[in-house]
Design a protein around this motif. Structure first.
Motif, PDB file in Angstrom:
ATOM      1  N   ASP A  14      52.610  43.409  50.066  1.00  0.00           N
ATOM      2  CA  ASP A  14      51.959  44.058  48.931  1.00  0.00           C
ATOM      3  C   ASP A  14      52.068  43.135  47.729  1.00  0.00           C
ATOM      4  O   ASP A  14      53.156  42.598  47.447  1.00  0.00           O
ATOM      5  CB  ASP A  14      52.619  45.397  48.594  1.00  0.00           C
ATOM      6  N   LEU A  15      50.964  42.948  47.032  1.00  0.00           N
ATOM      7  CA  LEU A  15      50.947  42.175  45.793  1.00  0.00           C
ATOM      8  C   LEU A  15      50.902  43.178  44.644  1.00  0.00           C
ATOM      9  O   LEU A  15      49.929  43.924  44.508  1.00  0.00           O
ATOM     10  CB  LEU A  15      49.731  41.245  45.761  1.00  0.00           C
ATOM     11  N   VAL A  16      51.959  43.213  43.855  1.00  0.00           N
ATOM     12  CA  VAL A  16      52.096  44.210  42.795  1.00  0.00           C
ATOM     13  C   VAL A  16      51.864  43.544  41.442  1.00  0.00           C
ATOM     14  O   VAL A  16      52.539  42.577  41.088  1.00  0.00           O
ATOM     15  CB  VAL A  16      53.485  44.865  42.826  1.00  0.00           C
ATOM     16  N   ILE A  17      50.896  44.078  40.705  1.00  0.00           N
ATOM     17  CA  ILE A  17      50.601  43.621  39.348  1.00  0.00           C
ATOM     18  C   ILE A  17      50.987  44.759  38.411  1.00  0.00           C
ATOM     19  O   ILE A  17      50.451  45.874  38.506  1.00  0.00           O
ATOM     20  CB  ILE A  17      49.113  43.271  39.174  1.00  0.00           C
ATOM     21  N   ALA A  18      51.924  44.513  37.508  1.00  0.00           N
ATOM     22  CA  ALA A  18      52.463  45.592  36.681  1.00  0.00           C
ATOM     23  C   ALA A  18      51.682  45.807  35.388  1.00  0.00           C
ATOM     24  O   ALA A  18      51.658  46.919  34.861  1.00  0.00           O
ATOM     25  CB  ALA A  18      53.927  45.308  36.343  1.00  0.00           C
ATOM     26  N   ASP A  19      51.028  44.761  34.868  1.00  0.00           N
ATOM     27  CA  ASP A  19      50.399  44.863  33.551  1.00  0.00           C
ATOM     28  C   ASP A  19      48.907  44.574  33.613  1.00  0.00           C
ATOM     29  O   ASP A  19      48.412  43.937  34.546  1.00  0.00           O
ATOM     30  CB  ASP A  19      51.063  43.878  32.572  1.00  0.00           C
ATOM     31  N   GLY A  20      48.207  45.057  32.586  1.00  0.00           N
ATOM     32  CA  GLY A  20      46.787  44.771  32.467  1.00  0.00           C
ATOM     33  C   GLY A  20      45.901  45.809  33.123  1.00  0.00           C
ATOM     34  O   GLY A  20      46.360  46.743  33.776  1.00  0.00           O
ATOM     35  N   ASP A  21      44.603  45.621  32.957  1.00  0.00           N
ATOM     36  CA  ASP A  21      43.633  46.570  33.510  1.00  0.00           C
ATOM     37  C   ASP A  21      43.634  46.600  35.027  1.00  0.00           C
ATOM     38  O   ASP A  21      43.177  47.568  35.637  1.00  0.00           O
ATOM     39  CB  ASP A  21      42.220  46.231  33.008  1.00  0.00           C
ATOM     40  N   LEU A  22      44.109  45.513  35.643  1.00  0.00           N
ATOM     41  CA  LEU A  22      44.125  45.438  37.109  1.00  0.00           C
ATOM     42  C   LEU A  22      45.493  45.783  37.689  1.00  0.00           C
ATOM     43  O   LEU A  22      45.759  45.510  38.848  1.00  0.00           O
ATOM     44  CB  LEU A  22      43.700  44.039  37.563  1.00  0.00           C
ATOM     45  N   ALA A  23      46.359  46.399  36.895  1.00  0.00           N
ATOM     46  CA  ALA A  23      47.682  46.786  37.373  1.00  0.00           C
ATOM     47  C   ALA A  23      47.551  47.682  38.601  1.00  0.00           C
ATOM     48  O   ALA A  23      46.693  48.562  38.670  1.00  0.00           O
ATOM     49  CB  ALA A  23      48.447  47.510  36.271  1.00  0.00           C
ATOM     50  N   GLY A  24      48.383  47.438  39.581  1.00  0.00           N
ATOM     51  CA  GLY A  24      48.339  48.234  40.803  1.00  0.00           C
ATOM     52  C   GLY A  24      49.059  47.516  41.931  1.00  0.00           C
ATOM     53  O   GLY A  24      49.642  46.442  41.749  1.00  0.00           O
ATOM     54  N   GLN A  25      49.027  48.115  43.086  1.00  0.00           N
ATOM     55  CA  GLN A  25      49.670  47.576  44.276  1.00  0.00           C
ATOM     56  C   GLN A  25      48.597  47.333  45.323  1.00  0.00           C
ATOM     57  O   GLN A  25      47.909  48.259  45.743  1.00  0.00           O
ATOM     58  CB  GLN A  25      50.739  48.543  44.784  1.00  0.00           C
ATOM     59  N   TYR A  26      48.446  46.068  45.747  1.00  0.00           N
ATOM     60  CA  TYR A  26      47.349  45.661  46.611  1.00  0.00           C
ATOM     61  C   TYR A  26      47.891  45.131  47.938  1.00  0.00           C
ATOM     62  O   TYR A  26      48.803  44.305  47.962  1.00  0.00           O
ATOM     63  CB  TYR A  26      46.515  44.576  45.932  1.00  0.00           C
ATOM     64  N   LYS A  27      47.299  45.588  49.025  1.00  0.00           N
ATOM     65  CA  LYS A  27      47.705  45.120  50.348  1.00  0.00           C
ATOM     66  C   LYS A  27      46.995  43.802  50.684  1.00  0.00           C
ATOM     67  O   LYS A  27      45.802  43.651  50.436  1.00  0.00           O
ATOM     68  CB  LYS A  27      47.379  46.177  51.401  1.00  0.00           C
ATOM     69  N   THR A  28      47.759  42.862  51.238  1.00  0.00           N
ATOM     70  CA  THR A  28      47.181  41.592  51.645  1.00  0.00           C
ATOM     71  C   THR A  28      48.099  40.966  52.704  1.00  0.00           C
ATOM     72  O   THR A  28      48.988  41.630  53.231  1.00  0.00           O
ATOM     73  CB  THR A  28      46.993  40.652  50.435  1.00  0.00           C
ATOM     74  N   HIS A  29      47.859  39.689  53.033  1.00  0.00           N
ATOM     75  CA  HIS A  29      48.662  38.977  54.031  1.00  0.00           C
ATOM     76  C   HIS A  29      48.977  37.575  53.505  1.00  0.00           C
ATOM     77  O   HIS A  29      48.221  37.015  52.705  1.00  0.00           O
ATOM     78  CB  HIS A  29      47.916  38.868  55.363  1.00  0.00           C
ATOM     79  N   LEU A  30      50.087  37.034  53.974  1.00  0.00           N
ATOM     80  CA  LEU A  30      50.427  35.662  53.611  1.00  0.00           C
ATOM     81  C   LEU A  30      49.475  34.696  54.297  1.00  0.00           C
ATOM     82  O   LEU A  30      49.133  34.862  55.471  1.00  0.00           O
ATOM     83  CB  LEU A  30      51.861  35.334  54.020  1.00  0.00           C
ATOM     84  N   ASP A  31      49.074  33.667  53.551  1.00  0.00           N
ATOM     85  CA  ASP A  31      48.232  32.606  54.110  1.00  0.00           C
ATOM     86  C   ASP A  31      49.118  31.445  54.564  1.00  0.00           C
ATOM     87  O   ASP A  31      49.150  31.092  55.742  1.00  0.00           O
ATOM     88  CB  ASP A  31      47.223  32.155  53.058  1.00  0.00           C
TER      89      ASP A  31
END
Length: 214
Positions: A14-31
């Motif tokens: 999960d890539l978690v962004i805490a601040d800003g308009d795009l704050a949220g928790q996003y599912k992804t995978h390691l490259d």
């Protein structure tokens, strides 16, 4: 334990962004994973790459069979082709996430619950949520609930209803009131439901920031 051994290409994170308009928790995978950097596939939203900027502070959360782990990082590069990815710093420190570290925010939503005992389930009782986190919640109800009791709770969240079991960790009579304040930890909750709750928490945080409340 060397948590870096868990970090391999293709690992779900999960890539978690805490601040800003795009704050949220996003599912992804390691490259890819290097000595000092790692890259993740760019998360998608409504068919579009989520446009995080270079310099954005982020957290990468990943799991093994027994626990969750987190990396405090920053996005240092965006790569568009051949596949959109974000390149992140990989610091020395990787830490285990404790349940108490879940962010808790005020949240007022209706809920119902039933107590679980040897005789089965009690009648349905009503309550009102007071705050929420990925690890548990606090709610108000006119019904007395025993400390340590297991509840089957039905949460009416903006993202849709969730049914989960919960263990009562605190139960207090509210002064000058007929109501009780009940704190519970989510118990044996599926990770997909916890993810939905965490997303609701981030959505609430974003609204509060826009209103200048945090």
């Amino acid at each position: 334990m060397d948590y870096r051994k868990i970090l391999v290409p293709g690992l779900a994170v999960d890539l978690v962004i805490a601040d800003g308009d795009l704050a949220g928790q996003y599912k992804t995978h390691l490259d890819e994973v290097g000595e000092k950097i790692l890259s993740v596939f760019a998360p998608m939203m409504q068919g579009q790459v989520v446009p995080f900027r270079e310099g954005t502070r982020a957290k990468v959360i990943f799991w093994d069979d027994v626990a969750a782990y987190a990396i405090e990082t920053v996005i240092i590069q965006r790569i568009a082709v051949p596949v959109p990815i974000f390149v992140l710093e990989l610091p020395e420190d990787i830490y285990r996430v404790q349940r108490r570290n879940f962010v808790r925010v005020p949240a007022v939503y209706p809920l119902t619950f039933r107590s679980v005992d040897r005789q089965g389930l009690s009648d349905t009782k009503k309550g009102t949520m007071l705050d929420l986190s990925g690890g548990g919640m606090r709610f108000q109800t006119s019904e007395s609930v025993e400390l340590g009791a297991i509840l089957l709770a039905y949460l009416d969240l903006p993202s849709g209803p969730i049914q989960t079991s919960a263990r009562v960790c605190r139960a207090d009579k509210i002064p000058d009131s007929k109501n009780y304040s009940i704190s519970v930890d989510f118990y044996q909750i599926p990770e997909r439901d916890r993810d939905r709750i965490i997303r609701s928490v981030f959505d609430l945080q974003r609204v509060m920031r826009k209103k200048g409340l945090v």
